[in-house]
Design a protein around this motif. Structure first.
Motif, short mmCIF file in Angstrom:
data_model
loop_
_atom_site.label_atom_id
_atom_site.label_comp_id
_atom_site.label_asym_id
_atom_site.label_seq_id
_atom_site.Cartn_x
_atom_site.Cartn_y
_atom_site.Cartn_z
N SER A 60 0.84 -1.21 0.00
CA SER A 60 0.00 0.00 0.00
C SER A 60 0.86 1.25 0.00
N PHE A 61 1.96 1.22 0.75
CA PHE A 61 2.86 2.37 0.78
C PHE A 61 3.45 2.65 -0.59
N SER A 62 3.82 1.59 -1.31
CA SER A 62 4.38 1.76 -2.65
C SER A 62 3.34 2.34 -3.61
N VAL A 63 2.10 1.86 -3.50
CA VAL A 63 1.01 2.39 -4.34
C VAL A 63 0.75 3.86 -3.98
N PHE A 64 0.75 4.16 -2.69
CA PHE A 64 0.55 5.54 -2.24
C PHE A 64 1.66 6.44 -2.77
N PHE A 65 2.90 5.97 -2.70
CA PHE A 65 4.03 6.78 -3.15
C PHE A 65 3.94 7.04 -4.65
N GLU A 66 3.47 6.05 -5.41
CA GLU A 66 3.28 6.25 -6.84
C GLU A 66 2.23 7.33 -7.10
N ALA A 67 1.13 7.29 -6.33
CA ALA A 67 0.09 8.31 -6.48
C ALA A 67 0.63 9.69 -6.09
N SER A 70 3.75 10.62 -6.31
CA SER A 70 4.70 11.02 -7.35
C SER A 70 4.00 11.71 -8.51
N LYS A 71 2.85 11.16 -8.89
CA LYS A 71 2.12 11.71 -10.03
C LYS A 71 1.54 13.08 -9.74
N ASN A 72 1.39 13.40 -8.45
CA ASN A 72 0.83 14.69 -8.07
C ASN A 72 1.82 15.54 -7.28
N SER A 73 3.09 15.15 -7.28
CA SER A 73 4.09 15.81 -6.42
C SER A 73 4.33 17.27 -6.81
N VAL A 74 4.28 17.58 -8.09
CA VAL A 74 4.50 18.97 -8.51
C VAL A 74 3.40 19.86 -7.96
N ALA A 75 2.15 19.42 -8.07
CA ALA A 75 1.03 20.21 -7.56
C ALA A 75 1.07 20.32 -6.04
N LEU A 76 1.54 19.27 -5.37
CA LEU A 76 1.52 19.24 -3.91
C LEU A 76 2.72 19.96 -3.30
N THR A 77 3.89 19.83 -3.93
CA THR A 77 5.12 20.36 -3.32
C THR A 77 5.87 21.35 -4.20
N GLY A 78 5.52 21.40 -5.48
CA GLY A 78 6.26 22.25 -6.41
C GLY A 78 7.50 21.59 -6.96
N ILE A 79 7.79 20.38 -6.51
CA ILE A 79 8.97 19.62 -6.95
C ILE A 79 8.51 18.26 -7.46
N SER A 80 9.05 17.83 -8.59
CA SER A 80 8.74 16.51 -9.11
C SER A 80 9.50 15.44 -8.33
N TYR A 97 11.70 4.01 -12.61
CA TYR A 97 10.79 3.01 -13.16
C TYR A 97 9.45 2.92 -12.44
N GLY A 98 9.22 3.76 -11.44
CA GLY A 98 7.91 3.85 -10.83
C GLY A 98 7.45 2.57 -10.13
N LEU A 99 6.13 2.44 -9.96
CA LEU A 99 5.55 1.32 -9.24
C LEU A 99 5.88 -0.01 -9.89
N MET A 100 5.89 -0.07 -11.22
CA MET A 100 6.19 -1.34 -11.89
C MET A 100 7.64 -1.75 -11.67
N GLY A 101 8.52 -0.78 -11.51
CA GLY A 101 9.91 -1.10 -11.18
C GLY A 101 10.03 -1.69 -9.79
N ILE A 102 9.17 -1.24 -8.87
CA ILE A 102 9.15 -1.78 -7.51
C ILE A 102 8.61 -3.21 -7.51
N LEU A 103 7.58 -3.45 -8.31
CA LEU A 103 6.91 -4.76 -8.29
C LEU A 103 7.63 -5.82 -9.12
#
Length: 241
Positions: A131-138, A140-150, A155-161
């Motif tokens: 769940s933490f990995s899925v949350f982190f992927e979500a 990441s996709k919104n990090s610019v809007a949330l923090t101003g930094i990408s 390789y993202g979630l698929m790289g983890i799995l």
């Protein structure tokens, strides 16, 4: 081939890939060859997780090396143009993988010996890590809007799995089949941004030759150190030219 020989091929193809990225971006052949590196390392990370006697030590080796490399990247950005993005390197991606693999393996081990009640805590840890990995992927996709930094993992979630897919089964052929199916999904996931990712499927014949043996332990840390050292070498050359 033993694990060391597979690692050598992975290290060589990684070097070729990064050489193409940093020095010869117009020659795509280097990037094609480089597609073999990540899935080979992913498979061997799973093997290491299964066979290691000290799981905490194994995790810390991967995580701390990844953290060290990431610190160098951050310092370099601070001195050049400031932090505009955080792209977590592949060792940190594999650290996420290990957080999923270890409770999963322990869950299977305890379940087979003591039943579902004893395995339940490890199942909960597995679900939390996943769940933490899925949350982190979500995030990441919104990090610019949330923090101003990408903020992204390599390789993202698929790289983890991907390493996890090789940990599901103990039998060699079931393991390789599971990993191959995950690799196809991995390629579909990457294809929009990396159309030549399909060359990574060439690792499957190589892994069929893997004999399940690690090889000499003496080379272990040499492979760990190769990752930051080859990047430093290539960055210096790129800066010089």
């Amino acid at each position: 081939m033993n694990g060391n020989r597979i690692k050598f091929i992975a290290a060589l193809t990684m070097f070729i890939d990064h050489m193409g990225l940093l020095l010869f971006p117009h020659i795509l052949l280097f990037r094609y060859i480089g597609r073999l590196a990540m899935p080979l390392y992913a498979y061997l990370i799973s093997e290491g997780a299964f066979y290691t006697r000290n799981k905490l030590k194994y995790f810390l080796e991967i995580f701390l090396m990844g953290t060290f490399c990431q610190s160098v990247y951050i310092i370099e950005e601070l001195f050049s143009f400031g932090i505009r993005s955080v792209y977590l390197n592949i060792l940190l991606t594999f650290s996420f993988s290990l957080l999923i693999i270890f409770p999963f393996l322990k869950m299977k081990e305890v379940y087979n010996g003591k039943g579902i009640k004893k395995a339940a805590p490890y199942f909960l840890l597995f679900i939390l890590a996943l769940s933490f990995s899925v949350f982190f992927e979500a995030f990441s996709k919104n990090s610019v809007a949330l923090t101003g930094i990408s903020v992204k993992t390599d390789y993202g979630l698929m790289g983890i799995l991907l390493p996890f897919s090789a940990a599901i089964f103990k039998d060699k052929f079931k393991k390789l089949l599971s990993f191959s199916l995950a690799l196809v999904i991995f390629n579909i996931y990457l294809m929009p941004n990396l159309p030549y990712t399909w060359f990574s499927l060439a690792v499957i014949p190589l892994l069929l030759l893997y004999n399940g043996k690690r090889g000499k332990k003496a080379y272990k840390y040499a492979f760990y150190l190769f990752y930051p050292l080859h990047l430093a070498f290539l960055y210096l050359i790129a800066a010089a030219v």
